[in-house]
Design an enzyme around this catalytic site. Structure first.
Site, PDB file in Angstrom:
ATOM      1  N   LYS A   1       0.847  -1.191   0.000  1.00 56.36           N
ATOM      2  CA  LYS A   1       0.000   0.000   0.000  1.00 56.36           C
ATOM      3  C   LYS A   1       0.883   1.242   0.000  1.00 56.36           C
ATOM      4  CE  LYS A   1      -4.277   1.508   2.253  1.00 56.36           C
ATOM      5  NZ  LYS A   1      -5.182   1.311   3.393  1.00 56.36           N
TER       6      LYS A   1
ATOM      7  N   GLU B   1     -18.957  -6.232  10.812  1.00 53.01           N
ATOM      8  CA  GLU B   1     -19.909  -5.518  11.659  1.00 53.01           C
ATOM      9  C   GLU B   1     -20.915  -6.449  12.316  1.00 53.01           C
ATOM     10  OE1 GLU B   1     -18.193  -2.673   8.735  1.00 53.01           O
ATOM     11  OE2 GLU B   1     -19.105  -4.668   8.564  1.00 53.01           O
TER      12      GLU B   1
ATOM     13  N   ARG C   1     -24.743  -2.691   8.054  1.00 51.86           N
ATOM     14  CA  ARG C   1     -24.351  -4.061   7.713  1.00 51.86           C
ATOM     15  C   ARG C   1     -24.603  -5.022   8.870  1.00 51.86           C
ATOM     16  NH1 ARG C   1     -20.223  -3.988   3.421  1.00 51.86           N
ATOM     17  NH2 ARG C   1     -19.179  -5.733   4.410  1.00 51.86           N
TER      18      ARG C   1
END
Length: 643
Positions: A290, A376, A404
């Protein structure tokens, strides 16, 4: 192109991904380098998600060079890494409008381009979507463009969510040709990428697909002993990782990897061979970094995940100075104080410790803070059981992500009456992230639940009191919501004081019309009140504080004392105003002629802009409130006439 933008001679010749197919492999390497420079330059002007896109530059070029997009459906998971993809797919001329009003979305968006076949912004949906496209292809679906292959690109973080495994299980069962690229930016490849990667590339290009693993194993014997040891360590780490090839194969996938996601030669070779020969679901495990190729991002703790506008040479962000603390920081500091006073308080987040401020709580209480990853549903039920076990969990999630876990909010918390405290960040409209991240619906879906206490802070001082209220409330579940961004700049209390459940507060006494605010529109209500006062109208203003339970006495008194009542909230229809209307109807108040209006978010998704412009589009700013009052009192529109 301005003189301070990077030179991109080869990228300048590309109009669409089809143009990549006429380039040699060294030229594709050059395209990747230029694409990285262009991405950095664009995001320096717009702000946005930088690190994720830089990590997939080579992967983006390789996929578009080998597959036939948009016929082949390329689905980016979350899609915050899609800026290089947008540059390559005919949107380079608009890339410097990213996340701006009327500009390109920061995520994939179906209405924006045929190269964005499926909209995203929440994680772990890509494999399900890719499989759906593949089944549509096999059953004769006829969209435009026609359907070809389906490729999902999903990060290792997104792979932690249950939905990704549900999709893989289904894909493995169906056994259809499908490509999943696992973009793994957490592991690193031990051996250097020179001779080994070149040798593996040749093996991948020459061997039948089912022999790829054996071929890679044979390559180890050609390495000098130190590199053999390093390669074996990498293999062992993979074998014992949850992301190991064996697990994917048990799910019915061919597994290829891990390969270096920044080695264009290796990427192209592997993509070409799987494209030519795969007959069943195939997972390509790609290791990336990243922030790759931009030193400030590589050195940043978050690898340049989300950034404001910045200086390309130094990486220094160009943030305006804050006039008030952010709501998120106020929440975190209030929770820390509550945690110091009560060792039963714990906190849970779902892969957003920095975004929710829980990184600060974790520093202070490392054993009482839990990041459950992009999960979640698990996070909510986890909190429910901790509450049943005698702890005081604060389930801290963005409004858009709490959606979610809603089934778990209903069945695992509310139905059982468990005292989970839902700290709902990013309530209301959020600016540059647009409709996908707006917290538009939580007032409605939380107030619908029996026994749920629902609060909204009007300012940062109120937020401190609501943290204390939630900490003290043990009779059932509770929730409090607060927006993104800076507070109002009000005087802050030293410590939060629990509020009386279901009781609002009077802000200003007036006549004829009452405005009942829920949440941070109170500041706009007060601006509207100032403008109305100049017209000879002084409205009564109250802060509801609670959408559930409602302050019946306050609401009925406002209705009795005024000819008109307006509620205002930063949420969709079906929330606070609807509950107030239900109360007034049941009490027969409308029978005696009360004028009532509810100002809510419109029944539409609002595209990204700065928050003030978004609320203007929603009709919830001070001029809109002023106009609503004048209309209800029969005084026309703003500027028409004075009272």
């Amino acid at each position: 192109m301005s003189s301070d933008r990077p030179a991109t001679p080869l990228l300048d010749t590309l109009q669409s991904p089809a143009d990549l197919k006429r380039l040699s492999d060294p030229q594709l390497r050059q395209v990747a380098d230029e694409l990285r420079a262009e991405t950095i330059s664009a995001v320096s002007e717009t702000g946005g998600h930088l690190g994720a896109g830089l990590g997939v530059v080579e992967l983006t070029v390789a996929i578009h060079a080998v597959f036939n997009t948009p016929r082949d459906r390329l689905v980016w998971d979350v899609s915050h890494q899609c800026y290089p993809h947008k540059i390559l797919t005919g949107r380079r001329d608009r890339i410097r409008t990213l996340r701006q009003k009327d500009g390109l979305s920061g995520f994939t968006k179906r209405s924006e381009s045929p190269y964005d076949p499926f909209g995203a912004a929440h994680s772990s949906t890509s494999i399900s979507a890719a499989l759906g496209f593949k089944v549509a292809h096999d059953l004769g679906g006829t969209p435009d463009p026609a359907l070809g292959d389906a490729i999902a690109v999903i990060g290792d973080g997104s792979m932690s969510a249950g939905m990704a495994f549900e999709a893989m299980n289904n894909a493995g069962h169906l056994g259809k040709r499908l490509f999943v690229v696992l973009n793994d930016n957490e592991m690193s490849i031990a051996p250097p990428t020179g001779a080994l990667s070149s040798y593996l590339s040749r093996l991948y290009a020459e061997a039948p697909l089912h022999d790829l693993k054996a071929a890679a194993k044979g390559a180890l014997s050609l390495l000098p002993p130190p590199l053999q040891d390093a390669a074996h360590r990498a293999k062992d780490m993979l074998k014992h990782s949850v992301l190991g090839g064996t697990m994917f194969e048990e799910l019915g996938f061919n597994y290829v990897g891990p390969i270096d996601g920044h080695d264009m030669e290796q990427l192209l070779a592997v993509m070409r061979i799987v494209h030519q020969r795969a007959q069943k679901p195939t997972l390509i495990h790609v290791i990336t970094k990243k922030g790759k190729g931009y030193r400030p991002a590589e050195l940043a703790a978050d690898k340049g995940h989300a950034t404001a506008k910045f200086d390309v040479l130094t990486g220094k962000q160009k943030k305006a100075p804050s006039n008030a603390p952010s709501y998120t920081k106020v929440f975190a500091e209030a929770l820390i104080k509550a945690g110091e006073a009560d060792d039963k308080i714990v906190a849970v987040t779902a892969a957003m410790p920095d975004g929710t401020g829980l990184n600060l709580f974790a520093e202070r209480f490392p054993t009482r803070c839990f990041d459950v990853g992009i999960a979640e549903q698990h996070g909510v039920t986890f909190c429910g059981a901790m509450a049943a076990g005698g702890l005081k969990p604060f389930c801290t999630m963005y409004s858009t992500f709490l959606q979610r876990g809603y089934d778990q909010v209903v069945h695992d918390v509310a139905l059982q009456g468990l005292p989970v405290r839902f700290a709902i960040d990013r309530a209301g409209l959020v600016g540059a992230d647009g409709a996908t991240h707006a917290g538009s619906f939580d007032i409605g879906f939380m107030t619908n639940l029996p026994g749920m206490v629902v609060m909204a802070a009007a300012d940062e001082a109120e937020l401190v009191h609501m943290v204390a209220t939630a900490a003290a409330y043990d009779d059932g579940p509770s929730a409090f919501r607060f927006p993104r961004g800076e507070g109002e700049g009000v005087e802050m209390p030293e410590r939060g004081i629990p509020l009386e459940i279901g009781k609002g507060r009077m802000i200003q006494e007036g006549a004829r019309v009452a405005i009942l605010s829920f949440g941070t529109r109170l500041g706009e209500v007060m601006k509207a009140s100032e403008a109305l006062r100049a017209r000879g109208i002084t409205p009564t203003v109250a802060d509801a504080r609670f959408a559930k339970p409602l302050d019946r006495d306050l609401i009925l008194q406002l209705a009795a004392d005024h000819e008109a009542l307006i509620t205002i909230e930063e949420g969709a229809v079906g929330g606070f105003g609807s509950h107030v209307a239900q109360l007034l109807a049941e009490e027969g108040v409308f029978d005696s002629g009360l004028k009532y209006r509810s100002m809510v978010l419109p029944d539409s998704f609002i595209d990204q802009a700065n928050p003030a412009d978004m609320y203007a589009a929603a009709g919830l700013n001070a001029p809109d409130i002023e106009a609503k009052v004048l209309e209800m009192l029969g005084l026309g529109h703003v500027g028409a006439k004075r009272a």
